[in-house]
Design an enzyme around this catalytic site. Sequence first.
Site, PDB file in Angstrom:
ATOM      1  N   HIS A   1       0.860  -1.192   0.000  1.00  0.00           N
ATOM      2  CA  HIS A   1       0.000   0.000   0.000  1.00  0.00           C
ATOM      3  C   HIS A   1       0.890   1.233   0.000  1.00  0.00           C
ATOM      4  CE1 HIS A   1      -3.637  -2.344   1.062  1.00  0.00           C
ATOM      5  NE2 HIS A   1      -2.869  -3.011   1.907  1.00  0.00           N
TER       6      HIS A   1
ATOM      7  N   ASP B   1      -1.268   8.726  -1.464  1.00  0.00           N
ATOM      8  CA  ASP B   1      -1.197   9.864  -2.383  1.00  0.00           C
ATOM      9  C   ASP B   1      -2.004  10.993  -1.748  1.00  0.00           C
ATOM     10  OD1 ASP B   1      -1.850  11.782  -4.303  1.00  0.00           O
ATOM     11  OD2 ASP B   1      -2.487  10.338  -5.825  1.00  0.00           O
TER      12      ASP B   1
ATOM     13  N   HIS C   1      -3.503  14.551  -2.107  1.00  0.00           N
ATOM     14  CA  HIS C   1      -3.793  15.593  -3.095  1.00  0.00           C
ATOM     15  C   HIS C   1      -3.287  16.959  -2.627  1.00  0.00           C
ATOM     16  CE1 HIS C   1      -7.277  13.269  -5.276  1.00  0.00           C
ATOM     17  NE2 HIS C   1      -6.162  12.578  -5.203  1.00  0.00           N
TER      18      HIS C   1
ATOM     19  N   HIS D   1      -5.442   9.139  -0.603  1.00  0.00           N
ATOM     20  CA  HIS D   1      -5.907   7.774  -0.885  1.00  0.00           C
ATOM     21  C   HIS D   1      -4.736   6.879  -1.212  1.00  0.00           C
ATOM     22  CE1 HIS D   1      -5.495   8.091  -5.357  1.00  0.00           C
ATOM     23  NE2 HIS D   1      -5.780   9.372  -5.142  1.00  0.00           N
ATOM     24  N   CYS D   2      -4.978   5.589  -1.163  1.00  0.00           N
ATOM     25  CA  CYS D   2      -3.967   4.611  -1.562  1.00  0.00           C
ATOM     26  C   CYS D   2      -3.927   4.561  -3.082  1.00  0.00           C
ATOM     27  CB  CYS D   2      -4.316   3.230  -0.993  1.00  0.00           C
ATOM     28  SG  CYS D   2      -3.008   2.009  -1.246  1.00  0.00           S
TER      29      CYS D   2
ATOM     30  N   HIS E   1      -8.279  -0.571  -4.296  1.00  0.00           N
ATOM     31  CA  HIS E   1      -7.970  -0.177  -2.921  1.00  0.00           C
ATOM     32  C   HIS E   1      -8.831   1.013  -2.490  1.00  0.00           C
ATOM     33  CE1 HIS E   1      -3.894  -2.337  -2.185  1.00  0.00           C
ATOM     34  NE2 HIS E   1      -4.601  -2.991  -3.097  1.00  0.00           N
TER      35      HIS E   1
ATOM     36  N   MET F   1      -9.864   2.798   1.120  1.00  0.00           N
ATOM     37  CA  MET F   1      -8.612   3.501   1.435  1.00  0.00           C
ATOM     38  C   MET F   1      -8.593   4.944   0.935  1.00  0.00           C
ATOM     39  SD  MET F   1      -5.579   0.684   1.260  1.00  0.00           S
ATOM     40  CE  MET F   1      -4.500   1.609   2.333  1.00  0.00           C
TER      41      MET F   1
ATOM     42  N   HIS G   1     -26.758  17.328   0.696  1.00  0.00           N
ATOM     43  CA  HIS G   1     -27.890  18.221   0.989  1.00  0.00           C
ATOM     44  C   HIS G   1     -28.291  17.986   2.435  1.00  0.00           C
ATOM     45  CE1 HIS G   1     -31.755  20.272   0.492  1.00  0.00           C
ATOM     46  NE2 HIS G   1     -32.298  19.257   1.139  1.00  0.00           N
TER      47      HIS G   1
ATOM     48  N   GLU H   1     -28.404  25.164  -1.321  1.00  0.00           N
ATOM     49  CA  GLU H   1     -29.359  24.113  -0.958  1.00  0.00           C
ATOM     50  C   GLU H   1     -28.712  22.738  -1.060  1.00  0.00           C
ATOM     51  OE1 GLU H   1     -31.586  24.877  -5.130  1.00  0.00           O
ATOM     52  OE2 GLU H   1     -32.496  23.328  -3.919  1.00  0.00           O
ATOM     53  N   THR H   2     -27.917  22.567  -2.100  1.00  0.00           N
ATOM     54  CA  THR H   2     -27.210  21.314  -2.351  1.00  0.00           C
ATOM     55  C   THR H   2     -25.875  21.706  -2.945  1.00  0.00           C
ATOM     56  OG1 THR H   2     -29.264  20.118  -2.799  1.00  0.00           O
ATOM     57  CG2 THR H   2     -27.266  19.161  -3.721  1.00  0.00           C
TER      58      THR H   2
ATOM     59  N   HIS I   1     -28.054  13.824  -2.417  1.00  0.00           N
ATOM     60  CA  HIS I   1     -29.379  14.105  -2.988  1.00  0.00           C
ATOM     61  C   HIS I   1     -29.596  13.461  -4.350  1.00  0.00           C
ATOM     62  CE1 HIS I   1     -33.265  16.035  -3.403  1.00  0.00           C
ATOM     63  NE2 HIS I   1     -33.132  16.574  -2.208  1.00  0.00           N
TER      64      HIS I   1
HETATM   65 CU   LIG Z   1      -3.769   0.140  -0.606  1.00  0.00          CU
END
Ligand SMILES: [Cu+2]
Length: 367
Positions: A118, A121, A123, A158-159, A169, A174, A279, A303-304, A330
């Site tokens: 594993h 990453d 962002h 995330h992986c 994954h 993950m 929402h 609203e959303t 929603h």
């Molecule tokens: Cu992984």
Amino acid sequence: MFTRRQALMSVAAAATLAAIPLVAAHATEAEVAALPREKVALVAPPFVHVHDLVAKGGPKVVEFTMAIEEKPVVIDDEGTVLQGMTFNGSIPGPMMVVHEGDYVELTLVNPGSNSMPHNIDFHAATGGLGGGALTLINPGEQVKLRFKATRTGTFVYHCAPEGAMIPWHVVSGMSGTIMVLPRDGLKNEKGEPLSYDKVFYIGENDFYVPRDQDGNFKAYESHGDSYADTLQVMKGLIPTHVVFNGAKGALTGDNAMKARVGETVLIVHSQANRDTRPHLIGGHGDYVWEEGKFANPPAQDLETWFIRGGSAGAALYTFLQPGVYAYVNHNLIEAVELGATAHFLVEGDWNDDLMKQIEAPGPIPSL
Ligand SMILES: [Cu+2]
């Protein structure tokens, strides 16, 4: 030169900020080594570790540790079992909070009890596949990554091992979020400060559980056993479950998130793989950073709101009425049938001015 935002601050606050020594754009290893360090214990979502909205002092190195855990997870009322993969045992992984200019130092552990390599990453990080290229570890290994939080906002992590392992994954659980706050906190479109009393982190996941010939969800002995069938369901792009915090009902009923009338809540919502549209039924997004990035002014009175797959957004709302509020994706089929519903339980006094039943339900009067 003063920016408009600084001009809005008090002279005293501006003087305090000016006195903070800032680390140069390219700090040397010695400069980073000289920074104060803080070790933060992560907590399982929807809760978030204690943090300051406005940074105290200058940049620091914030230390986190996460262990990866491959484990079966029950994801609905029927006892359907997902061969889950988790950061720190929870789906989503815990939310981290730092301030712009801080260094994130993560120790990532892949215990020998796991079966697969594993990595992570971020962002929020710059270069090296968001750290993914520097953190790939086999069972029985650990790795330490440091990156500088140079941009503010809520960002998914995330992986991302390689090839088909990446989506598998991620849709096995993950992913998580890091929030990089501006050093002087959140602001509205006029540069005025915004704050929150509570923060909740909701991670939305789409799961793809294979069915047997009778249409029942299949259980598997191991991740490896589940892989081929799961990949086939994934390629159909129609999830069998869309849930908040790892399971249908993980944040409803007794697990509802709690607040009081008058409290301001920051709701951070991530989806690492698929678009969604949160929402709050009976409420609003007072201030919403749909893309989650605090350098942009928040939208108001939504609203959303739209969370792009592969991102995390943040919504600020002050509860004005008591009651149980459903917080949903929603797409109502996903909310009701597939599981994407959470509850806020809000206590306090009802405000008749905002809403009142003028006449109880009754028979239509005859003419
Ligand atoms: Cu992984």
